[in-house]
Design a protein around this motif. Sequence first.
Motif, PDB file in Angstrom:
ATOM      1  N   GLU A   1      51.191  25.685  26.972  1.00  0.00           N
ATOM      2  CA  GLU A   1      50.094  26.474  27.507  1.00  0.00           C
ATOM      3  C   GLU A   1      49.039  26.717  26.422  1.00  0.00           C
ATOM      4  O   GLU A   1      49.378  26.879  25.247  1.00  0.00           O
ATOM      5  N   TYR A   2      47.801  26.757  26.864  1.00  0.00           N
ATOM      6  CA  TYR A   2      46.733  27.035  25.898  1.00  0.00           C
ATOM      7  C   TYR A   2      45.598  27.746  26.602  1.00  0.00           C
ATOM      8  O   TYR A   2      45.425  27.654  27.831  1.00  0.00           O
ATOM      9  N   SER A   3      44.832  28.480  25.804  1.00  0.00           N
ATOM     10  CA  SER A   3      43.659  29.196  26.301  1.00  0.00           C
ATOM     11  C   SER A   3      42.465  28.741  25.475  1.00  0.00           C
ATOM     12  O   SER A   3      42.462  28.869  24.248  1.00  0.00           O
TER      13      SER A   3
ATOM     14  N   LEU B   1      38.986  29.196  24.109  1.00  0.00           N
ATOM     15  CA  LEU B   1      38.006  30.246  23.856  1.00  0.00           C
ATOM     16  C   LEU B   1      36.688  29.681  23.327  1.00  0.00           C
ATOM     17  O   LEU B   1      35.848  30.430  22.845  1.00  0.00           O
TER      18      LEU B   1
ATOM     19  N   PHE C   1      43.297  27.019  15.930  1.00  0.00           N
ATOM     20  CA  PHE C   1      44.157  27.628  16.948  1.00  0.00           C
ATOM     21  C   PHE C   1      45.002  28.743  16.336  1.00  0.00           C
ATOM     22  O   PHE C   1      45.298  28.764  15.139  1.00  0.00           O
TER      23      PHE C   1
ATOM     24  N   LYS D   1      50.236  32.849  19.878  1.00  0.00           N
ATOM     25  CA  LYS D   1      50.724  34.202  20.151  1.00  0.00           C
ATOM     26  C   LYS D   1      51.456  34.195  21.487  1.00  0.00           C
ATOM     27  O   LYS D   1      50.890  33.769  22.514  1.00  0.00           O
TER      28      LYS D   1
ATOM     29  N   ILE E   1      51.533  30.953  23.441  1.00  0.00           N
ATOM     30  CA  ILE E   1      50.280  30.434  23.990  1.00  0.00           C
ATOM     31  C   ILE E   1      49.354  30.074  22.825  1.00  0.00           C
ATOM     32  O   ILE E   1      49.180  30.854  21.888  1.00  0.00           O
ATOM     33  N   TYR E   2      48.757  28.880  22.892  1.00  0.00           N
ATOM     34  CA  TYR E   2      47.825  28.408  21.864  1.00  0.00           C
ATOM     35  C   TYR E   2      46.410  28.845  22.259  1.00  0.00           C
ATOM     36  O   TYR E   2      45.894  28.459  23.317  1.00  0.00           O
ATOM     37  N   TYR E   3      45.791  29.667  21.408  1.00  0.00           N
ATOM     38  CA  TYR E   3      44.422  30.115  21.634  1.00  0.00           C
ATOM     39  C   TYR E   3      43.492  29.254  20.766  1.00  0.00           C
ATOM     40  O   TYR E   3      43.602  29.269  19.532  1.00  0.00           O
TER      41      TYR E   3
ATOM     42  N   VAL F   1      40.102  28.672  19.162  1.00  0.00           N
ATOM     43  CA  VAL F   1      38.955  29.490  18.784  1.00  0.00           C
ATOM     44  C   VAL F   1      37.942  28.615  18.045  1.00  0.00           C
ATOM     45  O   VAL F   1      38.298  27.620  17.408  1.00  0.00           O
TER      46      VAL F   1
END
Length: 730
Positions: free
Chosen positions: A225-227, A229, A261, A264, A267-269, A271
């Motif tokens: 999963e990743y977000s 940003l 990245f 947390k 989940i990979y954020y 940025v």
Amino acid sequence: MRKYFALLTYLAFFSIAGVHAQRLQSMEFRNQAITDILMVLAEATGTSIVPDDTVTGTASFYFAESDFEEALGLFLSTYKLFYERTGSVFRVSRIKSGYDRPSGTVKLIGEDVSAESLVKALSRAIGKTILYDPLPRLTLTVDIDGLSPGQALEIICRRLTGYAIETKDSYSYVRQVPADQTAGKGGSTPAPGGIVRTGDEWALSVDKARFLDLVSELFSKAGREYSLLTRADSVVEDLYFAGKDFDSLLRLLLEQGNADFIVKDGIYYIVELQRRDVVKRLKDTRLIPLKYLAAQDLPNLLPSDLASGNSMKLDKQTNSVILTGSDEEITPIISFIELVDRPLQGMTYRKFDVKYLQVKDAIAVLPQKLTPLPAVAVPGSNSFLLLGTAENLASVADFLSSVDTAREGIPVRLKYLKTDEFLKALPPSVAKDDIVDSGYPNLVFFTGSEEKGRVFLAELESIDRPKPQIRYQLLVIQYLKNRELSTSANLNLSNGQIAEGSVIGNLSNILGLSFDVVSQFGYEFAAKLSLQLGENIAQVYADTTLNGLSGQDIKFQNTETYRYQEQEIDPDTGKATSTGVTKEITSGLIISLNGWVSGNDMITMNVNATVSKRNSNTGSTTTTLPSTSERVVNTQVRSPSGKPVVLSGLIKEDTNTNVQKIPILGDIPLLGRLFKNQTDSVEKTEIVIYIVPYLAREETEDRDRSLRLERYYRSFARASARAVPVGSAK
């Protein structure tokens, strides 16, 4: 008989030798089109030189008297051109190609040529059709030897994004691939298999793709999963990684899109980062302890190009230097520190600035007893560092002051060149540092060595030569095209005799011209022109002689200037009042010439001619400026010295209206047409420009009018033997 036979054998031998060993006379070209130079060489030697469409550009070259083929090969190799000789025909190209049928390999050499030209040359060499879609306009440089035709074609098309090669038995086809079929090779999505997973190892191999598409595919194949940003997307090219774990491959990929990245809760954020933050991660930090040299003394010793920037910081407490940057930035500083960080033992460093000598020459002449340790040249400057005792350093300073003195300049007077022209094109034996501008237009000072000076003066004699001078004979005539000669000259000759008065009568209207019409175009043309001038069918616009140096702009102008006061209409009173602004209209003849001399006394001229005329005022009010008409020709022509050039085709039609009417009655609307007569006439005129360029010689031409008349008379007298009449009177 033996003598005659030996003579014939001698002449036959040298005539055959002339075919195989054509000699080329010396000639010089300056900034001329290469195709023009080849044309002059072909004309001078009587050979056929055929350049193809890849031969472009200009060149400057001096041909010494030598074998023609040897001189041609040297000239072409200088400008990276090739030739192939077939019999007496020389074919010139920027591409050299060949095909070895036994081995099935090709040779293809070319620099800065189009991809289309390379494909054509390959097709001709192998004797096989190569079809291709429209290719992009980019230039390539190739040096292919010993490869198959297919491999050579792949190398050429390697730079062509969005093209594929289809090979058949009888032909090959370079096909343009649609955008939706170029995935991973120029499209917007990676090719299938661009991201490959083998156990815990990952590999990435794409030529061109979208950054966000690659990120999405990577997480999809990893099942993580990743977000996202950041919405910044870009095109990334040429990414090849193998044997990486997931996090390492992700970080390498995110560097291409200025991102990072944070993980947390699984989940990979993703940025966004600034470019400078990404670059910082690629830099290294090194701590260099100094053993003998004090840290605060190092900046004074560093050359300026190494001391610039923020890559170095000093730690005085630990006597160390902290270096930050890439290997290319840090390594030169470390190497310099290793040179100067040596045991002092009562010795100190001193920096010597050399004023007049080169630093390498100054170090070479230092006595060995004064320099127990070798001097270190400071990069990017004319200085050197020396480690020694105070006594040694003082001795070096004294010695350097005695040898590092200003060199005495030798005055060199230029005969024909100006100083600024000379400084722009120095001969190869000298550099700008060896020449000092005196401030006078034809005086420089040479400050190099004596041996260098001798070579320089010898080269100067070959370039400091007077520019050739060109004399232009100019005749401009306007012909009235819609009128015929009302009379004709009678030049019937009988018994080989002709009266001198007859010559004068037939040429009376051209004897006052400076332009030698008879010598250039013959007596028939001269007689006809004289008659046309007498009948006002021809009118002389210009008859002059101009002189100028080769490459100099020459201008002839015969115009009239009309000045008009600009007026405006008062909206209240309807009267025209002056605005105080004066406008000018210029009409007449303006001719600009610029000729230069190339090999074999060939003169090339840029001719710009403008003939303008002020028309009558056709406006409805007196405030309207009259219109003007212009005939303009801009062309470039080439002619041997003394051969005429004729420019024609400046044709114009004018409509003239003549109205005759009975006063008062002719002004009545409608009915007035019965009491007036209107005649429209069309006048068609043509401007013809005659130019004869001469390369000025030391001898002068006799221009005495009586001698010219005598030459005219002799021309007519010689024609009497042929009894050729110019016309007959009725």
